[in-house]
Motif scaffolding. Structure first.
Motif, PDB file in Angstrom:
ATOM      1  N   SER A  90       0.824  -1.211   0.000  1.00 50.18           N
ATOM      2  CA  SER A  90       0.000   0.000   0.000  1.00 50.18           C
ATOM      3  C   SER A  90       0.858   1.261   0.000  1.00 50.18           C
ATOM      4  O   SER A  90       0.545   2.245  -0.677  1.00 50.18           O
ATOM      5  CB  SER A  90      -0.926  -0.003   1.215  1.00 50.18           C
ATOM      6  OG  SER A  90      -0.174  -0.046   2.416  1.00 50.18           O
ATOM      7  N   GLN A  91       1.978   1.231   0.742  1.00 48.59           N
ATOM      8  CA  GLN A  91       2.834   2.411   0.796  1.00 48.59           C
ATOM      9  C   GLN A  91       3.478   2.684  -0.559  1.00 48.59           C
ATOM     10  O   GLN A  91       3.450   3.817  -1.050  1.00 48.59           O
ATOM     11  CB  GLN A  91       3.913   2.226   1.851  1.00 48.59           C
ATOM     12  CG  GLN A  91       4.832   3.438   1.991  1.00 48.59           C
ATOM     13  CD  GLN A  91       5.834   3.272   3.106  1.00 48.59           C
ATOM     14  OE1 GLN A  91       6.057   2.165   3.574  1.00 48.59           O
ATOM     15  NE2 GLN A  91       6.452   4.347   3.539  1.00 48.59           N
ATOM     16  N   GLY A  93       2.429   1.593  -3.382  1.00 47.65           N
ATOM     17  CA  GLY A  93       1.363   1.828  -4.354  1.00 47.65           C
ATOM     18  C   GLY A  93       0.943   3.284  -4.416  1.00 47.65           C
ATOM     19  O   GLY A  93       0.885   3.878  -5.496  1.00 47.65           O
ATOM     20  N   TRP A  94       0.684   3.890  -3.247  1.00 49.00           N
ATOM     21  CA  TRP A  94       0.232   5.285  -3.286  1.00 49.00           C
ATOM     22  C   TRP A  94       1.353   6.227  -3.692  1.00 49.00           C
ATOM     23  O   TRP A  94       1.118   7.262  -4.337  1.00 49.00           O
ATOM     24  CB  TRP A  94      -0.377   5.696  -1.952  1.00 49.00           C
ATOM     25  CG  TRP A  94       0.581   5.963  -0.822  1.00 49.00           C
ATOM     26  CD1 TRP A  94       0.895   5.125   0.203  1.00 49.00           C
ATOM     27  CD2 TRP A  94       1.311   7.178  -0.585  1.00 49.00           C
ATOM     28  NE1 TRP A  94       1.788   5.710   1.049  1.00 49.00           N
ATOM     29  CE2 TRP A  94       2.065   6.976   0.597  1.00 49.00           C
ATOM     30  CE3 TRP A  94       1.413   8.393  -1.262  1.00 49.00           C
ATOM     31  CZ2 TRP A  94       2.914   7.948   1.117  1.00 49.00           C
ATOM     32  CZ3 TRP A  94       2.258   9.369  -0.734  1.00 49.00           C
ATOM     33  CH2 TRP A  94       2.990   9.137   0.439  1.00 49.00           C
ATOM     34  N   MET A  95       2.615   5.856  -3.374  1.00 55.95           N
ATOM     35  CA  MET A  95       3.727   6.693  -3.813  1.00 55.95           C
ATOM     36  C   MET A  95       3.886   6.632  -5.336  1.00 55.95           C
ATOM     37  O   MET A  95       4.171   7.654  -5.987  1.00 55.95           O
ATOM     38  CB  MET A  95       5.020   6.236  -3.129  1.00 55.95           C
ATOM     39  CG  MET A  95       5.069   6.532  -1.646  1.00 55.95           C
ATOM     40  SD  MET A  95       6.552   5.896  -0.835  1.00 55.95           S
ATOM     41  CE  MET A  95       7.806   6.858  -1.669  1.00 55.95           C
ATOM     42  N   ILE A  97       1.444   5.978  -7.522  1.00 55.55           N
ATOM     43  CA  ILE A  97       0.309   6.725  -8.099  1.00 55.55           C
ATOM     44  C   ILE A  97       0.549   8.224  -7.991  1.00 55.55           C
ATOM     45  O   ILE A  97       0.260   8.994  -8.924  1.00 55.55           O
ATOM     46  CB  ILE A  97      -0.996   6.320  -7.383  1.00 55.55           C
ATOM     47  CG1 ILE A  97      -1.324   4.851  -7.686  1.00 55.55           C
ATOM     48  CG2 ILE A  97      -2.148   7.217  -7.813  1.00 55.55           C
ATOM     49  CD1 ILE A  97      -2.512   4.322  -6.910  1.00 55.55           C
ATOM     50  N   LEU A  98       1.128   8.661  -6.866  1.00 57.91           N
ATOM     51  CA  LEU A  98       1.425  10.076  -6.685  1.00 57.91           C
ATOM     52  C   LEU A  98       2.486  10.544  -7.681  1.00 57.91           C
ATOM     53  O   LEU A  98       2.397  11.656  -8.222  1.00 57.91           O
ATOM     54  CB  LEU A  98       1.893  10.320  -5.251  1.00 57.91           C
ATOM     55  CG  LEU A  98       1.934  11.786  -4.781  1.00 57.91           C
ATOM     56  CD1 LEU A  98       0.530  12.384  -4.801  1.00 57.91           C
ATOM     57  CD2 LEU A  98       2.522  11.870  -3.383  1.00 57.91           C
ATOM     58  N   SER A  99       3.498   9.689  -7.933  1.00 58.19           N
ATOM     59  CA  SER A  99       4.523  10.062  -8.911  1.00 58.19           C
ATOM     60  C   SER A  99       3.946  10.144 -10.319  1.00 58.19           C
ATOM     61  O   SER A  99       4.337  11.012 -11.108  1.00 58.19           O
ATOM     62  CB  SER A  99       5.671   9.048  -8.876  1.00 58.19           C
ATOM     63  OG  SER A  99       5.237   7.775  -9.345  1.00 58.19           O
TER      64      SER A  99
END
Length: 277
Positions: A90-91, A93-95, A97-99
């Protein structure tokens, strides 16, 4: 989908509580659990700090392989491994998506791989050590290394009371379920059921904290009645308490083997820094 549902049906608070009890109090049956607590704590200090300053992915991958081996030897609960994997995925993954949102591409996964290896090494080292030490040996190991008495006891007490807190949470959860009504329809993607359980968890927070405060006060009164503060500040009592600690041959073998492995790992990483792309 059916297999996932069957797997979720087997997961319960009671099962998780039993796994935590086994992790906290069944450490002496493993090879690492029979080592001196000071050995494990010194070993953990190295692998909890050094990976932050290492950027060579070959070295990090070698450390990760060692951590996987020690985790297997400590017989860690599958629930803990699942929570670790879920957190890492999850960590990252969201990083990622943010990039992508800020214009990055697939090449942004490479530095995330380095960060993931670092977090995996540190997390697995923590799991290995804390699953190989029961609360009493953990506290004694910290005391022998010069950690303040109050901090060592607080950490040991928090570690010891965790299964009790889970049992208390289970009882409160059951009481709320008895007084309430579960949704008759699950809804799309089980949203009604998920919302129902989230509401119960939020409502259970206050009685859980209140009951925990009562237990803590009872524990403190019992300890003070038995002279806990006097024994904690008395050097003779502490010496007697820690007299069973002894570095055996297996401890030196473990530390020596880990040291040789790390030296070889840094040497290979220096020769082949791009072994892992």
């Amino acid at each position: 989908m059916e297999a996932v549902k069957r797997a979720l049906d087997r997961i319960s608070v009671e099962q998780i509580k039993l796994e935590l009890l086994g992790t906290a109090y069944n450490s002496s049956s493993t090879f690492l659990g029979r080592l001196d607590p000071r050995t494990l704590l010194l070993w953990y200090i190295f692998f909890a700090i050094v990976p932050w300053f290492v950027h060579n992915r070959t070295v990090l991958l070698g450390m990760f392989v060692l951590m996987v081996l020690t985790t297997v030897l400590s017989r860690v609960s599958p629930y803990i491994i699942f929570i670790l994997c879920l957190g890492l995925i999850s960590q990252i993954g969201w990083m990622f998506i943010l990039s992508l949102f800020f214009g990055g591409g697939i090449e942004s996964l490479l530095p995330m791989l380095t960060l993931t290896l670092k977090l995996s090494v540190i997390s697995l080292a923590s799991i290995t050590v804390f699953s190989s030490l029961d609360p009493e040996r953990l506290s004694d190991g910290l005391l022998s290394l010069g950690i303040p008495d109050t901090f060592a006891f607080s950490l040991s007490y928090g570690y010891r009371i965790l299964p009790t807190l889970l049992e208390e949470f289970h009882q409160i959860l059951l009481s709320f379920r008895l007084r309430g009504q579960r949704p008759l329809q699950h809804g799309l993607l089980y949203w009604r059921t998920v919302t129902y359980y989230l509401r119960i968890v939020i409502l259970a927070f206050y009685p859980l904290m209140l009951n925990t405060a009562k237990r803590s006060r009872t524990t403190i009164e019992a300890l003070e009645t038995r002279g806990f503060s006097y024994g904690l500040n008395n050097k003779k009592v502490k010496k007697i308490k820690l007299s069973y600690l002894k570095m055996k041959r297996s401890d030196w073998y473990f530390l020596s083997g880990s040291t040789v492995y790390v030296i070889l790992l840094f040497w290979i990483g220096y020769l082949y820094p791009k072994l892992v792309y």
